[in-house]
Scaffold this motif. Structure first.
Motif, PDB file in Angstrom:
ATOM      1  N   LEU A  79     -57.270 -36.243  52.477  1.00 43.59           N
ATOM      2  CA  LEU A  79     -58.460 -36.565  53.272  1.00 43.59           C
ATOM      3  C   LEU A  79     -58.232 -37.772  54.189  1.00 43.59           C
ATOM      4  N   PRO A  80     -57.789 -38.922  53.665  1.00 38.71           N
ATOM      5  CA  PRO A  80     -57.616 -40.054  54.584  1.00 38.71           C
ATOM      6  C   PRO A  80     -56.498 -39.866  55.614  1.00 38.71           C
ATOM      7  N   ILE A  81     -55.384 -39.292  55.218  1.00 37.37           N
ATOM      8  CA  ILE A  81     -54.278 -39.108  56.173  1.00 37.37           C
ATOM      9  C   ILE A  81     -54.636 -38.037  57.195  1.00 37.37           C
ATOM     10  N   GLY A  82     -55.242 -36.940  56.752  1.00 39.80           N
ATOM     11  CA  GLY A  82     -55.636 -35.874  57.683  1.00 39.80           C
ATOM     12  C   GLY A  82     -56.628 -36.367  58.721  1.00 39.80           C
ATOM     13  N   VAL A  83     -57.655 -37.082  58.274  1.00 37.98           N
ATOM     14  CA  VAL A  83     -58.648 -37.629  59.210  1.00 37.98           C
ATOM     15  C   VAL A  83     -57.997 -38.645  60.140  1.00 37.98           C
ATOM     16  N   THR A  84     -57.115 -39.485  59.612  1.00 41.36           N
ATOM     17  CA  THR A  84     -56.445 -40.485  60.444  1.00 41.36           C
ATOM     18  C   THR A  84     -55.600 -39.831  61.532  1.00 41.36           C
ATOM     19  N   CYS A  85     -54.956 -38.739  61.228  1.00 40.39           N
ATOM     20  CA  CYS A  85     -54.172 -38.031  62.259  1.00 40.39           C
ATOM     21  C   CYS A  85     -55.067 -37.638  63.432  1.00 40.39           C
ATOM     22  N   TYR A  86     -56.229 -37.088  63.126  1.00 38.30           N
ATOM     23  CA  TYR A  86     -57.155 -36.709  64.192  1.00 38.30           C
ATOM     24  C   TYR A  86     -57.671 -37.946  64.934  1.00 38.30           C
ATOM     25  N   ARG A  87     -57.969 -39.010  64.209  1.00 39.01           N
ATOM     26  CA  ARG A  87     -58.448 -40.245  64.848  1.00 39.01           C
ATOM     27  C   ARG A  87     -57.399 -40.844  65.778  1.00 39.01           C
ATOM     28  N   VAL A  88     -56.147 -40.827  65.352  1.00 38.30           N
ATOM     29  CA  VAL A  88     -55.065 -41.351  66.185  1.00 38.30           C
ATOM     30  C   VAL A  88     -54.945 -40.527  67.461  1.00 38.30           C
ATOM     31  N   ALA A  89     -55.058 -39.210  67.338  1.00 33.77           N
ATOM     32  CA  ALA A  89     -54.995 -38.345  68.521  1.00 33.77           C
ATOM     33  C   ALA A  89     -56.154 -38.628  69.469  1.00 33.77           C
ATOM     34  N   VAL A  90     -57.347 -38.835  68.922  1.00 40.04           N
ATOM     35  CA  VAL A  90     -58.514 -39.170  69.746  1.00 40.04           C
ATOM     36  C   VAL A  90     -58.310 -40.532  70.395  1.00 40.04           C
ATOM     37  N   GLY A  91     -57.879 -41.527  69.597  1.00 39.80           N
ATOM     38  CA  GLY A  91     -57.690 -42.885  70.098  1.00 39.80           C
ATOM     39  C   GLY A  91     -56.653 -42.990  71.192  1.00 39.80           C
ATOM     40  N   SER A  92     -55.676 -42.111  71.165  1.00 42.13           N
ATOM     41  CA  SER A  92     -54.637 -42.132  72.201  1.00 42.13           C
ATOM     42  C   SER A  92     -55.060 -41.345  73.439  1.00 42.13           C
ATOM     43  N   GLY A  93     -56.248 -40.737  73.388  1.00 43.64           N
ATOM     44  CA  GLY A  93     -56.740 -39.963  74.521  1.00 43.64           C
ATOM     45  C   GLY A  93     -56.053 -38.625  74.686  1.00 43.64           C
ATOM     46  N   ARG A  94     -55.381 -38.146  73.648  1.00 48.53           N
ATOM     47  CA  ARG A  94     -54.591 -36.923  73.767  1.00 48.53           C
ATOM     48  C   ARG A  94     -55.248 -35.699  73.140  1.00 48.53           C
ATOM     49  N   LEU A  95     -56.429 -35.888  72.549  1.00 47.73           N
ATOM     50  CA  LEU A  95     -57.078 -34.751  71.892  1.00 47.73           C
ATOM     51  C   LEU A  95     -58.264 -34.276  72.721  1.00 47.73           C
ATOM     52  N   ASP A  96     -58.094 -33.125  73.351  1.00 50.74           N
ATOM     53  CA  ASP A  96     -59.212 -32.527  74.085  1.00 50.74           C
ATOM     54  C   ASP A  96     -59.868 -31.467  73.195  1.00 50.74           C
ATOM     55  N   LEU A  97     -60.962 -30.921  73.657  1.00 47.60           N
ATOM     56  CA  LEU A  97     -61.718 -29.954  72.860  1.00 47.60           C
ATOM     57  C   LEU A  97     -60.877 -28.735  72.501  1.00 47.60           C
ATOM     58  N   TRP A  98     -60.087 -28.228  73.442  1.00 48.50           N
ATOM     59  CA  TRP A  98     -59.292 -27.027  73.181  1.00 48.50           C
ATOM     60  C   TRP A  98     -58.207 -27.290  72.150  1.00 48.50           C
ATOM     61  N   SER A  99     -57.605 -28.481  72.200  1.00 51.53           N
ATOM     62  CA  SER A  99     -56.594 -28.833  71.195  1.00 51.53           C
ATOM     63  C   SER A  99     -57.228 -28.967  69.822  1.00 51.53           C
ATOM     64  N   LEU A 100     -58.422 -29.527  69.773  1.00 49.27           N
ATOM     65  CA  LEU A 100     -59.137 -29.652  68.500  1.00 49.27           C
ATOM     66  C   LEU A 100     -59.447 -28.279  67.921  1.00 49.27           C
ATOM     67  N   MET A 131     -48.972 -47.227  64.403  1.00 46.40           N
ATOM     68  CA  MET A 131     -48.226 -45.986  64.237  1.00 46.40           C
ATOM     69  C   MET A 131     -48.797 -44.920  65.168  1.00 46.40           C
ATOM     70  N   ASP A 132     -47.918 -44.101  65.708  1.00 45.06           N
ATOM     71  CA  ASP A 132     -48.387 -43.028  66.576  1.00 45.06           C
ATOM     72  C   ASP A 132     -48.586 -41.747  65.750  1.00 45.06           C
ATOM     73  N   LEU A 133     -49.046 -40.701  66.421  1.00 38.68           N
ATOM     74  CA  LEU A 133     -49.365 -39.446  65.725  1.00 38.68           C
ATOM     75  C   LEU A 133     -48.160 -38.878  64.996  1.00 38.68           C
ATOM     76  N   SER A 134     -47.009 -38.934  65.611  1.00 35.23           N
ATOM     77  CA  SER A 134     -45.804 -38.417  64.963  1.00 35.23           C
ATOM     78  C   SER A 134     -45.552 -39.105  63.625  1.00 35.23           C
ATOM     79  N   HIS A 135     -45.682 -40.425  63.600  1.00 34.18           N
ATOM     80  CA  HIS A 135     -45.481 -41.161  62.344  1.00 34.18           C
ATOM     81  C   HIS A 135     -46.497 -40.726  61.282  1.00 34.18           C
ATOM     82  N   TRP A 136     -47.736 -40.557  61.697  1.00 33.84           N
ATOM     83  CA  TRP A 136     -48.774 -40.145  60.743  1.00 33.84           C
ATOM     84  C   TRP A 136     -48.502 -38.756  60.193  1.00 33.84           C
ATOM     85  N   ILE A 137     -47.985 -37.856  61.051  1.00 35.06           N
ATOM     86  CA  ILE A 137     -47.689 -36.505  60.559  1.00 35.06           C
ATOM     87  C   ILE A 137     -46.470 -36.518  59.634  1.00 35.06           C
TER      88      ILE A 137
END
Length: 158
Positions: free
Chosen positions: A106-127, A1-7
């Protein structure tokens, strides 16, 4: 699942969370424990807007990650600061919403961030932006509820 699906899943989890809070009388808990001058009408409006924000976040996930992640960030802030920590501070007095906050937020929120990191789309400023926006979103209704009784904001004055 991608970030959109998780959200999208996060948005559904939030709807279940609202049901728990309503069914277990979050309003009276909020008044008694955190001194929030909240009415059920406030609860309805704020939570309807949260669901709208979830829909918007799910649709922005592919183009604006930092803004989209503010929704799961909001879930994490809500779970930690408005359910888990108040229960700890009150030595176990149940906070309506804690069950879904722990099991879903907690699990869904953390997973959203993990998916963003895993896809290489989360930089420091976005975080950083997502966390700041989440905090602002959580603070906004609380601030408005606390200032609405101030004379300047009262609409029944002459």
């Amino acid at each position: 699942m991608d970030l959109s699906h998780w959200i999208w899943l996060a948005t559904a989890a939030y709807a279940i969370h609202v049901l728990e809070e309503f069914s277990l009388d979050w309003r009276n808990w909020a008044r008694a424990v955190i001194g929030l001058p909240v009415e059920w009408s406030d609860f309805y409006i704020v939570n309807a807007l949260v669901i709208v924000l979830g829909v918007v976040a799910a649709n922005l996930a592919d183009v604006w990650v930092g803004v989209a992640l503010a929704f799961p960030g909001l879930m994490l802030v809500n779970a930690i600061f408005f359910h888990i920590l108040p229960m700890i501070r009150t030595r176990g007095r149940f906070s309506p919403g804690t069950i879904t906050a722990v099991i879903l937020f907690l699990p869904i929120g953390v997973t959203c961030y993990r998916v963003a990191v895993g896809s290489g789309r989360l930089d420091l400023w976005s975080l950083i932006g997502s966390v700041l926006l989440a905090a602002a979103l959580m603070a906004t209704p609380i601030v408005l509820l606390n200032i609405k009784g101030w004379p300047y904001f009262r609409q029944d004055r002459l």
